[in-house]
Design a protein around this motif. Structure first.
Motif, PDB file in Angstrom:
ATOM      1  N   SER A 186       0.813  -1.216   0.000  1.00  0.00           N
ATOM      2  CA  SER A 186       0.000   0.000   0.000  1.00  0.00           C
ATOM      3  C   SER A 186       0.846   1.266   0.000  1.00  0.00           C
ATOM      4  CB  SER A 186      -0.909   0.014   1.240  1.00  0.00           C
ATOM      5  OG  SER A 186      -0.134   0.238   2.427  1.00  0.00           O
ATOM      6  N   PHE A 187       2.155   1.116   0.211  1.00  0.00           N
ATOM      7  CA  PHE A 187       3.016   2.294   0.366  1.00  0.00           C
ATOM      8  C   PHE A 187       3.194   3.031  -0.953  1.00  0.00           C
ATOM      9  CE2 PHE A 187       6.936   4.639   0.399  1.00  0.00           C
ATOM     10  CZ  PHE A 187       7.000   5.192   1.670  1.00  0.00           C
ATOM     11  N   ASP A 188       3.093   4.345  -0.883  1.00  0.00           N
ATOM     12  CA  ASP A 188       3.356   5.187  -2.056  1.00  0.00           C
ATOM     13  C   ASP A 188       4.005   6.486  -1.597  1.00  0.00           C
ATOM     14  OD1 ASP A 188       2.947   5.848  -5.011  1.00  0.00           O
ATOM     15  OD2 ASP A 188       1.942   7.547  -4.047  1.00  0.00           O
ATOM     16  N   LEU A 189       5.120   6.818  -2.232  1.00  0.00           N
ATOM     17  CA  LEU A 189       5.799   8.093  -1.983  1.00  0.00           C
ATOM     18  C   LEU A 189       5.841   8.855  -3.300  1.00  0.00           C
ATOM     19  CD1 LEU A 189       7.506  10.097  -0.330  1.00  0.00           C
ATOM     20  CD2 LEU A 189       9.527   8.739  -0.933  1.00  0.00           C
ATOM     21  N   SER A 190       5.158   9.976  -3.332  1.00  0.00           N
ATOM     22  CA  SER A 190       5.113  10.808  -4.536  1.00  0.00           C
ATOM     23  C   SER A 190       5.922  12.076  -4.283  1.00  0.00           C
ATOM     24  CB  SER A 190       3.665  11.161  -4.887  1.00  0.00           C
ATOM     25  OG  SER A 190       3.620  12.079  -5.964  1.00  0.00           O
ATOM     26  N   ILE A 191       6.980  12.262  -5.070  1.00  0.00           N
ATOM     27  CA  ILE A 191       7.820  13.463  -4.990  1.00  0.00           C
ATOM     28  C   ILE A 191       7.742  14.164  -6.339  1.00  0.00           C
ATOM     29  CG2 ILE A 191      10.129  14.402  -4.625  1.00  0.00           C
ATOM     30  CD1 ILE A 191       9.144  13.112  -2.132  1.00  0.00           C
ATOM     31  N   GLY A 192       7.107  15.325  -6.358  1.00  0.00           N
ATOM     32  CA  GLY A 192       6.958  16.039  -7.618  1.00  0.00           C
ATOM     33  C   GLY A 192       6.258  15.222  -8.688  1.00  0.00           C
ATOM     34  N   GLY A 193       5.333  14.353  -8.264  1.00  0.00           N
ATOM     35  CA  GLY A 193       4.588  13.531  -9.214  1.00  0.00           C
ATOM     36  C   GLY A 193       5.263  12.227  -9.591  1.00  0.00           C
ATOM     37  N   VAL A 194       6.469  11.983  -9.079  1.00  0.00           N
ATOM     38  CA  VAL A 194       7.184  10.729  -9.338  1.00  0.00           C
ATOM     39  C   VAL A 194       6.866   9.771  -8.186  1.00  0.00           C
ATOM     40  CG1 VAL A 194       9.421   9.635  -9.683  1.00  0.00           C
ATOM     41  CG2 VAL A 194       9.007  11.952 -10.553  1.00  0.00           C
ATOM     42  N   HIS A 195       6.341   8.608  -8.506  1.00  0.00           N
ATOM     43  CA  HIS A 195       5.899   7.666  -7.491  1.00  0.00           C
ATOM     44  C   HIS A 195       6.955   6.595  -7.228  1.00  0.00           C
ATOM     45  CE1 HIS A 195       1.699   9.116  -7.257  1.00  0.00           C
ATOM     46  NE2 HIS A 195       1.909   9.471  -8.515  1.00  0.00           N
ATOM     47  N   MET A 196       7.143   6.294  -5.939  1.00  0.00           N
ATOM     48  CA  MET A 196       8.111   5.278  -5.518  1.00  0.00           C
ATOM     49  C   MET A 196       7.496   4.402  -4.443  1.00  0.00           C
ATOM     50  SD  MET A 196      11.379   7.865  -5.312  1.00  0.00           S
ATOM     51  CE  MET A 196      10.285   9.223  -4.903  1.00  0.00           C
ATOM     52  N   GLN A 197       7.923   3.140  -4.400  1.00  0.00           N
ATOM     53  CA  GLN A 197       7.480   2.201  -3.384  1.00  0.00           C
ATOM     54  C   GLN A 197       8.687   1.738  -2.565  1.00  0.00           C
ATOM     55  OE1 GLN A 197       6.300   1.676  -6.784  1.00  0.00           O
ATOM     56  NE2 GLN A 197       4.643   3.022  -6.064  1.00  0.00           N
ATOM     57  N   LEU A 198       8.422   1.303  -1.346  1.00  0.00           N
ATOM     58  CA  LEU A 198       9.489   0.716  -0.540  1.00  0.00           C
ATOM     59  C   LEU A 198       9.911  -0.622  -1.125  1.00  0.00           C
ATOM     60  CD1 LEU A 198       8.190   1.366   3.104  1.00  0.00           C
ATOM     61  CD2 LEU A 198      10.080   2.523   1.942  1.00  0.00           C
ATOM     62  N   ASP A 199      11.183  -0.983  -0.918  1.00  0.00           N
ATOM     63  CA  ASP A 199      11.657  -2.290  -1.365  1.00  0.00           C
ATOM     64  C   ASP A 199      10.935  -3.385  -0.584  1.00  0.00           C
ATOM     65  OD1 ASP A 199      13.397  -1.034  -3.069  1.00  0.00           O
ATOM     66  OD2 ASP A 199      15.135  -1.243  -1.754  1.00  0.00           O
ATOM     67  N   MET A 200      10.630  -4.463  -1.247  1.00  0.00           N
ATOM     68  CA  MET A 200       9.963  -5.602  -0.616  1.00  0.00           C
ATOM     69  C   MET A 200      10.801  -6.854  -0.839  1.00  0.00           C
ATOM     70  SD  MET A 200       5.878  -4.989  -1.376  1.00  0.00           S
ATOM     71  CE  MET A 200       6.028  -4.954  -3.165  1.00  0.00           C
ATOM     72  N   PRO A 201      11.309  -7.489   0.230  1.00  0.00           N
ATOM     73  CA  PRO A 201      11.192  -7.032   1.621  1.00  0.00           C
ATOM     74  C   PRO A 201      12.269  -6.015   1.954  1.00  0.00           C
ATOM     75  CG  PRO A 201      12.380  -9.096   1.562  1.00  0.00           C
ATOM     76  CD  PRO A 201      11.996  -8.787   0.131  1.00  0.00           C
ATOM     77  N   GLN A 202      12.166  -5.434   3.118  1.00  0.00           N
ATOM     78  CA  GLN A 202      13.198  -4.549   3.632  1.00  0.00           C
ATOM     79  C   GLN A 202      14.362  -5.387   4.168  1.00  0.00           C
ATOM     80  OE1 GLN A 202      12.997  -0.673   4.140  1.00  0.00           O
ATOM     81  NE2 GLN A 202      12.014  -1.355   2.250  1.00  0.00           N
ATOM     82  N   ALA A 203      15.480  -4.732   4.415  1.00  0.00           N
ATOM     83  CA  ALA A 203      16.656  -5.440   4.934  1.00  0.00           C
ATOM     84  C   ALA A 203      16.372  -5.975   6.339  1.00  0.00           C
ATOM     85  CB  ALA A 203      17.854  -4.496   4.966  1.00  0.00           C
ATOM     86  N   GLY A 204      17.124  -6.978   6.732  1.00  0.00           N
ATOM     87  CA  GLY A 204      16.981  -7.536   8.081  1.00  0.00           C
ATOM     88  C   GLY A 204      15.700  -8.321   8.226  1.00  0.00           C
ATOM     89  N   SER A 205      14.827  -7.854   9.111  1.00  0.00           N
ATOM     90  CA  SER A 205      13.581  -8.567   9.388  1.00  0.00           C
ATOM     91  C   SER A 205      12.590  -8.467   8.249  1.00  0.00           C
ATOM     92  CB  SER A 205      12.934  -7.999  10.652  1.00  0.00           C
ATOM     93  OG  SER A 205      12.534  -6.661  10.440  1.00  0.00           O
ATOM     94  N   GLY A 206      12.787  -7.500   7.373  1.00  0.00           N
ATOM     95  CA  GLY A 206      11.838  -7.291   6.292  1.00  0.00           C
ATOM     96  C   GLY A 206      10.668  -6.414   6.676  1.00  0.00           C
ATOM     97  N   ASP A 207      10.572  -6.034   7.952  1.00  0.00           N
ATOM     98  CA  ASP A 207       9.465  -5.201   8.424  1.00  0.00           C
ATOM     99  C   ASP A 207       9.800  -3.722   8.299  1.00  0.00           C
ATOM    100  OD1 ASP A 207       7.769  -7.295   9.195  1.00  0.00           O
ATOM    101  OD2 ASP A 207       8.781  -7.488  11.130  1.00  0.00           O
ATOM    102  N   ALA A 208       8.878  -2.969   7.753  1.00  0.00           N
ATOM    103  CA  ALA A 208       8.954  -1.515   7.787  1.00  0.00           C
ATOM    104  C   ALA A 208       7.901  -1.058   8.784  1.00  0.00           C
ATOM    105  CB  ALA A 208       8.690  -0.924   6.406  1.00  0.00           C
ATOM    106  N   LEU A 209       8.300  -0.260   9.759  1.00  0.00           N
ATOM    107  CA  LEU A 209       7.414   0.092  10.859  1.00  0.00           C
ATOM    108  C   LEU A 209       7.116   1.588  10.905  1.00  0.00           C
ATOM    109  CD1 LEU A 209       9.080  -1.972  13.744  1.00  0.00           C
ATOM    110  CD2 LEU A 209       7.246  -2.707  12.214  1.00  0.00           C
ATOM    111  N   PHE A 210       5.887   1.894  11.291  1.00  0.00           N
ATOM    112  CA  PHE A 210       5.496   3.249  11.651  1.00  0.00           C
ATOM    113  C   PHE A 210       5.418   3.264  13.175  1.00  0.00           C
ATOM    114  CE2 PHE A 210       2.041   6.420  12.457  1.00  0.00           C
ATOM    115  CZ  PHE A 210       2.730   7.538  12.011  1.00  0.00           C
ATOM    116  N   VAL A 211       6.336   4.001  13.796  1.00  0.00           N
ATOM    117  CA  VAL A 211       6.539   3.888  15.242  1.00  0.00           C
ATOM    118  C   VAL A 211       5.929   5.075  15.973  1.00  0.00           C
ATOM    119  CG1 VAL A 211       8.239   3.569  17.077  1.00  0.00           C
ATOM    120  CG2 VAL A 211       8.682   2.641  14.789  1.00  0.00           C
TER     121      VAL A 211
END
Length: 240
Positions: A80-105
């Motif tokens: 579900s992750f989307d990062l739009s910078i100046g209209g350019v869309h990017m997603q997080l790598d799947m999986p992330q390094a290590g545990s593979g978890d990306a957290l909102f803390v």
């Protein structure tokens, strides 16, 4: 023996009213504007003032508690992750390094400070990895926003944090992209919104409840109409 339409409608209404009222899905959206960018590839045309929007979903029941600090990390749904910078869309790598978890803390009184940050663990802020379109190297994404008071958040339950947070009581923020700790892009924070999203099953039950109410109302009208017709005196047919 088949249940009557009224009985079925009452059962559906009872199911809907008995469903859990709390929402489990959570939507997070962060907005800001680019302060500077020297990253090339797909971001080569990005300039100061361009819009930045980061959004993702998570589950309020899917989290990791820190064993050392009053912090709790909620696992981000990477799809579900989307990062739009100046209209350019990017997603997080799947999986992330290590545990593979990306957290909102969430930080609650840690110590005497509340806040939010992205990380690979619930303790400290660790950059998340993503790839910029047109560039091979992995880039690091960092985000954090802290309050100058310990009363902004009331618990580590993200459902208690539902709301919109602008600049009030802000002590610091960081929203950057780069490599090896060198920032090639920085975004000026403007606000973050956290909203609860009802589960599809809960929405469906409440939809059934609405249909049940409609069915009961229709049944009542039909019953009243039938009663009126039964009580009405007979009228001779008009003769020419």
């Amino acid at each position: 023996m088949r249940p009557s339409s009224k009985s079925l409608a009452i059962c559906l209404l009872a199911l809907a009213l008995g469903a859990p009222a709390h929402a489990v899905g959570v939507r997070v959206e962060v907005v800001g504007s680019v302060e500077y960018s020297v990253i090339q590839g797909g971001l080569s045309g990005v300039k100061a003032g361009d819009r930045a929007v980061m959004s993702f979903n998570l589950d309020s029941d899917n989290y990791l508690n820190s064993e050392n600090f009053p912090t709790r990390g909620y696992r981000i749904d990477l799809g579900s992750f989307d990062l739009s910078i100046g209209g350019v869309h990017m997603q997080l790598d799947m999986p992330q390094a290590g545990s593979g978890d990306a957290l909102f803390v969430l930080r609650d009184n840690d110590p005497e400070v509340d806040g939010f940050f992205l990380s690979l663990g619930p303790d400290d802020r660790v950059p998340l990895s993503l790839h910029v379109p047109g560039l091979e190297p992995e880039h690091e994404l960092e985000f954090g926003r802290t309050f100058s008071v310990n009363t902004a958040l009331h618990s580590l339950n993200i459902l208690d944090a539902v709301g919109v947070y602008g600049f009030e009581n802000m002590s610091s923020y960081q929203w950057t992209m780069g490599r090896f700790g060198n920032y090639g892009l920085e975004v000026g924070y403007e606000g973050i919104s956290i909203s609860a999203v009802p589960e599809p099953t809960t929405q469906a039950l409440f939809g059934l409840g609405a249909l049940a109410l409609l069915g009961i109302a229709r049944w009542s009208r039909q019953g009243s109409l039938a009663g009126s017709m039964a009580l009405a005196p007979s009228v001779p047919e008009y003769q020419r």
